[in-house]
Motif scaffolding. Structure first.
Motif, PDB file in Angstrom:
ATOM      1  N   LEU A 399     -10.421   3.095 -10.200  1.00 38.47           N
ATOM      2  CA  LEU A 399      -9.056   2.848  -9.755  1.00 38.47           C
ATOM      3  C   LEU A 399      -9.003   3.105  -8.264  1.00 38.47           C
ATOM      4  O   LEU A 399      -9.510   4.125  -7.782  1.00 38.47           O
ATOM      5  N   LEU A 400      -8.407   2.184  -7.503  1.00 39.33           N
ATOM      6  CA  LEU A 400      -8.228   2.391  -6.071  1.00 39.33           C
ATOM      7  C   LEU A 400      -6.942   3.185  -5.833  1.00 39.33           C
ATOM      8  O   LEU A 400      -5.900   2.885  -6.430  1.00 39.33           O
ATOM      9  N   VAL A 401      -7.036   4.183  -4.981  1.00 38.87           N
ATOM     10  CA  VAL A 401      -5.895   5.045  -4.672  1.00 38.87           C
ATOM     11  C   VAL A 401      -5.564   4.907  -3.189  1.00 38.87           C
ATOM     12  O   VAL A 401      -6.423   5.127  -2.334  1.00 38.87           O
ATOM     13  N   VAL A 402      -4.331   4.520  -2.885  1.00 40.98           N
ATOM     14  CA  VAL A 402      -3.861   4.430  -1.502  1.00 40.98           C
ATOM     15  C   VAL A 402      -2.769   5.470  -1.307  1.00 40.98           C
ATOM     16  O   VAL A 402      -1.679   5.363  -1.867  1.00 40.98           O
ATOM     17  N   GLN A 403      -3.081   6.507  -0.529  1.00 42.48           N
ATOM     18  CA  GLN A 403      -2.115   7.562  -0.223  1.00 42.48           C
ATOM     19  C   GLN A 403      -1.587   7.323   1.188  1.00 42.48           C
ATOM     20  O   GLN A 403      -2.368   7.182   2.135  1.00 42.48           O
ATOM     21  N   THR A 404      -0.285   7.296   1.321  1.00 38.85           N
ATOM     22  CA  THR A 404       0.283   6.990   2.628  1.00 38.85           C
ATOM     23  C   THR A 404       1.550   7.792   2.861  1.00 38.85           C
ATOM     24  O   THR A 404       2.119   8.380   1.935  1.00 38.85           O
ATOM     25  N   VAL A 433      -4.592  -0.726  -8.298  1.00 43.94           N
ATOM     26  CA  VAL A 433      -4.324   0.127  -7.142  1.00 43.94           C
ATOM     27  C   VAL A 433      -3.124   1.012  -7.444  1.00 43.94           C
ATOM     28  O   VAL A 433      -2.069   0.515  -7.861  1.00 43.94           O
ATOM     29  N   ALA A 434      -3.299   2.315  -7.242  1.00 44.22           N
ATOM     30  CA  ALA A 434      -2.178   3.257  -7.290  1.00 44.22           C
ATOM     31  C   ALA A 434      -1.786   3.541  -5.847  1.00 44.22           C
ATOM     32  O   ALA A 434      -2.548   4.152  -5.100  1.00 44.22           O
ATOM     33  N   HIS A 435      -0.612   3.077  -5.444  1.00 47.63           N
ATOM     34  CA  HIS A 435      -0.156   3.159  -4.057  1.00 47.63           C
ATOM     35  C   HIS A 435       1.016   4.132  -4.017  1.00 47.63           C
ATOM     36  O   HIS A 435       2.086   3.871  -4.579  1.00 47.63           O
ATOM     37  N   VAL A 436       0.829   5.271  -3.344  1.00 48.70           N
ATOM     38  CA  VAL A 436       1.867   6.304  -3.363  1.00 48.70           C
ATOM     39  C   VAL A 436       2.193   6.750  -1.950  1.00 48.70           C
ATOM     40  O   VAL A 436       1.313   7.019  -1.134  1.00 48.70           O
ATOM     41  N   SER A 437       3.491   6.832  -1.663  1.00 54.88           N
ATOM     42  CA  SER A 437       4.007   7.239  -0.352  1.00 54.88           C
ATOM     43  C   SER A 437       4.890   8.463  -0.497  1.00 54.88           C
ATOM     44  O   SER A 437       5.504   8.684  -1.549  1.00 54.88           O
ATOM     45  N   THR A 438       4.992   9.233   0.567  1.00 58.34           N
ATOM     46  CA  THR A 438       5.904  10.375   0.566  1.00 58.34           C
ATOM     47  C   THR A 438       7.345   9.938   0.332  1.00 58.34           C
ATOM     48  O   THR A 438       8.123  10.624  -0.328  1.00 58.34           O
ATOM     49  N   VAL A 439       7.714   8.781   0.915  1.00 54.36           N
ATOM     50  CA  VAL A 439       9.117   8.355   0.897  1.00 54.36           C
ATOM     51  C   VAL A 439       9.313   6.962   0.312  1.00 54.36           C
ATOM     52  O   VAL A 439      10.428   6.462   0.267  1.00 54.36           O
ATOM     53  N   GLY A 440       8.238   6.303  -0.142  1.00 55.40           N
ATOM     54  CA  GLY A 440       8.328   4.942  -0.631  1.00 55.40           C
ATOM     55  C   GLY A 440       7.863   3.955   0.431  1.00 55.40           C
ATOM     56  O   GLY A 440       7.774   4.308   1.608  1.00 55.40           O
ATOM     57  N   VAL A 441       7.491   2.741  -0.017  1.00 51.02           N
ATOM     58  CA  VAL A 441       7.519   2.351  -1.402  1.00 51.02           C
ATOM     59  C   VAL A 441       6.230   2.772  -2.098  1.00 51.02           C
ATOM     60  O   VAL A 441       5.169   2.781  -1.496  1.00 51.02           O
ATOM     61  N   SER A 442       6.372   3.100  -3.414  1.00 52.38           N
ATOM     62  CA  SER A 442       5.237   3.473  -4.239  1.00 52.38           C
ATOM     63  C   SER A 442       5.246   2.603  -5.480  1.00 52.38           C
ATOM     64  O   SER A 442       6.305   2.156  -5.933  1.00 52.38           O
ATOM     65  N   PRO A 447      -5.038  -5.635 -11.332  1.00 50.06           N
ATOM     66  CA  PRO A 447      -6.171  -6.309 -10.701  1.00 50.06           C
ATOM     67  C   PRO A 447      -5.902  -7.764 -10.297  1.00 50.06           C
ATOM     68  O   PRO A 447      -6.627  -8.298  -9.457  1.00 50.06           O
ATOM     69  N   ASP A 448      -4.886  -8.381 -10.857  1.00 52.11           N
ATOM     70  CA  ASP A 448      -4.554  -9.760 -10.466  1.00 52.11           C
ATOM     71  C   ASP A 448      -3.508  -9.808  -9.359  1.00 52.11           C
ATOM     72  O   ASP A 448      -3.021 -10.891  -9.003  1.00 52.11           O
ATOM     73  N   GLY A 449      -3.140  -8.670  -8.802  1.00 52.41           N
ATOM     74  CA  GLY A 449      -2.168  -8.622  -7.707  1.00 52.41           C
ATOM     75  C   GLY A 449      -0.735  -8.478  -8.149  1.00 52.41           C
ATOM     76  O   GLY A 449       0.141  -8.250  -7.301  1.00 52.41           O
ATOM     77  N   SER A 450      -0.457  -8.619  -9.433  1.00 51.80           N
ATOM     78  CA  SER A 450       0.909  -8.395  -9.910  1.00 51.80           C
ATOM     79  C   SER A 450       1.227  -6.907  -9.819  1.00 51.80           C
ATOM     80  O   SER A 450       0.340  -6.052  -9.759  1.00 51.80           O
ATOM     81  N   THR A 451       2.518  -6.592  -9.813  1.00 49.07           N
ATOM     82  CA  THR A 451       2.900  -5.207  -9.524  1.00 49.07           C
ATOM     83  C   THR A 451       4.003  -4.713 -10.447  1.00 49.07           C
ATOM     84  O   THR A 451       4.818  -5.495 -10.953  1.00 49.07           O
ATOM     85  N   THR A 452       3.998  -3.416 -10.675  1.00 48.30           N
ATOM     86  CA  THR A 452       5.119  -2.786 -11.357  1.00 48.30           C
ATOM     87  C   THR A 452       6.290  -2.692 -10.386  1.00 48.30           C
ATOM     88  O   THR A 452       6.114  -2.866  -9.174  1.00 48.30           O
ATOM     89  N   PRO A 453       7.497  -2.420 -10.860  1.00 47.66           N
ATOM     90  CA  PRO A 453       8.620  -2.198  -9.927  1.00 47.66           C
ATOM     91  C   PRO A 453       8.300  -1.060  -8.972  1.00 47.66           C
ATOM     92  O   PRO A 453       7.733  -0.036  -9.364  1.00 47.66           O
ATOM     93  N   THR A 454       8.653  -1.244  -7.706  1.00 52.33           N
ATOM     94  CA  THR A 454       8.362  -0.221  -6.708  1.00 52.33           C
ATOM     95  C   THR A 454       9.557   0.711  -6.529  1.00 52.33           C
ATOM     96  O   THR A 454      10.695   0.369  -6.860  1.00 52.33           O
ATOM     97  N   VAL A 467      -2.613   2.196 -16.370  1.00 51.37           N
ATOM     98  CA  VAL A 467      -3.317   1.296 -15.464  1.00 51.37           C
ATOM     99  C   VAL A 467      -4.630   0.793 -16.074  1.00 51.37           C
ATOM    100  O   VAL A 467      -5.308   1.513 -16.811  1.00 51.37           O
ATOM    101  N   VAL A 468      -4.958  -0.435 -15.741  1.00 53.10           N
ATOM    102  CA  VAL A 468      -6.214  -1.039 -16.164  1.00 53.10           C
ATOM    103  C   VAL A 468      -7.350  -0.483 -15.316  1.00 53.10           C
ATOM    104  O   VAL A 468      -7.246  -0.403 -14.092  1.00 53.10           O
ATOM    105  N   LEU A 469      -8.437  -0.105 -15.958  1.00 53.05           N
ATOM    106  CA  LEU A 469      -9.627   0.396 -15.264  1.00 53.05           C
ATOM    107  C   LEU A 469     -10.759  -0.606 -15.438  1.00 53.05           C
ATOM    108  O   LEU A 469     -11.048  -1.036 -16.556  1.00 53.05           O
ATOM    109  N   ARG A 470     -11.388  -0.965 -14.326  1.00 55.36           N
ATOM    110  CA  ARG A 470     -12.436  -1.976 -14.368  1.00 55.36           C
ATOM    111  C   ARG A 470     -13.642  -1.541 -13.547  1.00 55.36           C
ATOM    112  O   ARG A 470     -13.535  -0.732 -12.622  1.00 55.36           O
ATOM    113  N   SER A 471     -14.789  -2.123 -13.888  1.00 53.23           N
ATOM    114  CA  SER A 471     -15.990  -1.989 -13.075  1.00 53.23           C
ATOM    115  C   SER A 471     -16.457  -3.398 -12.707  1.00 53.23           C
ATOM    116  O   SER A 471     -15.812  -4.384 -13.045  1.00 53.23           O
TER     117      SER A 471
END
Length: 528
Positions: A399-404, A433-442, A447-454, A467-471
């Motif tokens: 899983l890719l993790v983006v902390q911002t 990708v799990a994308h998390v911000s201190t204040v949003g958007v998170s 894997p196909d680029g679609s997203t949950t509500p932010t 989340v889907v996990l892939r290799s």
């Protein structure tokens, strides 16, 4: 070209083209305006001198970057914003000069199609250089990052962000040719159709070998701005409380992720901060990834991702490898202080990490890797590719993790622009990708680029997703920067062709000494 040959008209086309590029990015989200923007800029630059090409490129760049990067001046003022926008625009100016230099000989020998195809080639190379030099570059506002909601985004799985940019610019080529030649550009149209239709057949995954229940903690901050963490204890407390609320609602989590700067009090050295992190860890009962500032190596500090496991022990760590120049460190401080005293707002420089990390998480379906990147690192192709390939070598799905931390950019489009980059990365590497911000958007990206509500900006939130996990590696991962190399080869061929025919002193097989009508117009107007 008639009236289009006049310099004021060309300047207007270049400016409008740059503005169209701006409109393609979040929060305007008019993605296909990127095609229009490239076409208008290509028309403006058609059959000009290198000097005029540079001027047109500068105007087009300013039209794009001044509004797109306006978030960079929200709290630090106009000068840094304008300095960044002008610097980015200079790359487009250089592109215009090179395009003019190599395109014109092709036109003199009656080859409009190769001349027009140089537009997408040089656009890719311009973005490559802009994202590399100087100080590691600043690859923001690339055409590819405006296309997350279009079929073009699927090309990321084959050639990453550069192939998306190439495909979008290729679609602009027939528009350029139909205006400047006034003839149906059948071959160019065929290429554009192939670039568009081909995207639909690029396979992008929607499932994987396993899944994991992951929670994000967007703790929020007391206030937006440069002093967002003036109450550092409160920010840490917000993320601890958010973790406790998350644990109250979900007892089946595999991993909890905090954002960058969630603990600006060093939890490895400050007992109080360490106790707060331990409080959150005990509440969650599962591993927690914490974004922290470490007071090391002195006198510098480190922007780190710390991986805590229940039961104690020293956390694993990832240290940001690409600190942002002028934000996290100031290169050549004495020189840049001559232009702005704002450089001294960065009092302590951030050290550079020297390796990737892949945290092994014991999930319900078996071990998986959480691959951390911090903030703007998500925009760097090579860094992301390297991290994914290193994680793949471990053999576990990942899983890719983006902390911002977006608190310093207020209520601007910076957050949504960055989230769009994460969506492209998901497709490029075939990973969630799990994308998390201190204040949003998170939020979570599939894997196909679609997203949950932010999440909303400047709110506390704790989104959760299975989340889907892939290799495995995508073609883009395996082939690396092949698009840039191919475009570089194309440019070298064009330069070689130009030098060969310049050496013979011929154009169209005959010596040519008189300037064309277009050149005469430019010389009369600009002194070029």
């Amino acid at each position: 070209m008639g009236v289009i040959s006049r310099l004021p008209v060309r300047l207007a086309l270049a400016l409008v083209g740059g503005l169209c590029l701006w409109l393609s990015f979040p929060d305007h989200d008019l993605a296909l305006m990127a095609v229009v923007g490239v076409a208008l800029i290509g028309i403006a630059m058609w059959d000009v001198t290198a000097r005029v090409g540079a001027l047109l490129g500068l105007v087009a760049g300013l039209g794009c970057f001044v509004p797109t990067l306006s978030w960079s001046g929200i709290f630090v003022g106009t000068f840094p914003w304008m300095a960044l926008a002008v610097t980015e625009s200079l790359y487009v100016a250089a592109m215009g000069a090179v395009l003019a230099a190599v395109q014109r000989p092709l036109l003199r020998r009656g080859h409009p199609l190769p001349a027009a195809l140089l537009v997408p080639v040089l656009w890719v190379l311009q973005e490559w250089v802009r994202g590399t030099l100087p100080y590691g570059g600043f690859p923001w506002a690339r055409i590819a990052f405006s296309q997350a909601d279009t079929p073009f985004a699927r090309w990321a799985a084959v050639g990453g962000a550069p192939l998306i940019t190439l495909a979008v610019a290729l679609v602009a080529v027939p528009l350029v040719l139909v205006v400047v030649t006034r003839r149906p550009p059948w071959v160019a149209l065929g290429l554009a159709v192939a670039a568009t239709a081909g995207a639909f057949v690029v396979p992008v995954p929607t499932s994987g070998e396993a899944s994991a229940q992951v929670g994000l903690v967007q703790g929020n901050v007391p206030r937006a701005g440069l002093d967002f963490n003036a109450e550092r204890r409160k920010v840490l407390e917000n993320h601890v409380v958010g973790t406790e609320r998350l644990a109250e609602r979900h007892d089946d989590l595999d991993l909890v992720i905090w954002p960058e700067n969630s603990s600006d009090i060093d939890p490895l050295r400050n007992p109080d901060a360490a106790a707060q992190v331990q409080r959150a860890l005990e509440a969650a009962g599962v591993p927690v990834i914490v974004g922290a500032i470490l007071d090391e190596p002195a006198p510098a500090v480190s922007n780190a991702s710390l991986y805590y496991r229940p039961g104690g022990g020293e956390p694993e760590r990832y240290v940001k490898q690409h600190p942002v120049p002028f934000a996290e460190y100031v290169p050549h401080r004495d020189f840049y202080r001559l232009f702005s005293s704002k450089v001294d707002l960065v009092r302590v420089g951030f050290a550079k990490g020297d390796r990737n990390a892949a945290f092994t998480v014991p999930g319900r379906d078996g071990d998986f890797s959480a691959v951390p990147t911090i903030c703007f690192e998500v925009a760097y192709d090579g860094l992301m590719r390297s991290a994914v390939k290193d994680a793949e070598a471990k053999g576990d799905p990942s899983l890719l993790v983006v902390q911002t931390n977006n608190a310093t950019f207020g209520y601007t489009a910076e957050s949504t622009q960055q989230y769009a980059i994460s969506r492209i990365r998901a497709i490029e590497h075939g990973r969630s990708v799990a994308h998390v911000s201190t204040v949003g958007v998170s939020g979570f990206v599939n894997p196909d680029g679609s997203t949950t509500p932010t999440t909303e900006l400047f709110t506390a939130a704790q989104p959760v997703d299975d989340v889907v996990l892939r290799s495995g590696l995508t073609l883009s991962d395996r082939l690396g920067p092949w698009v840039e190399w191919a475009c570089g080869l194309g440019l070298l061929v064009a330069v070689g062709w130009r030098l060969r025919h310049r050496a013979t002193g011929s154009v169209g097989g005959e010596p040519r000494t008189d300037p064309s009508p277009t050149e005469q117009t430019e010389e009369a107007t600009t002194g070029a």
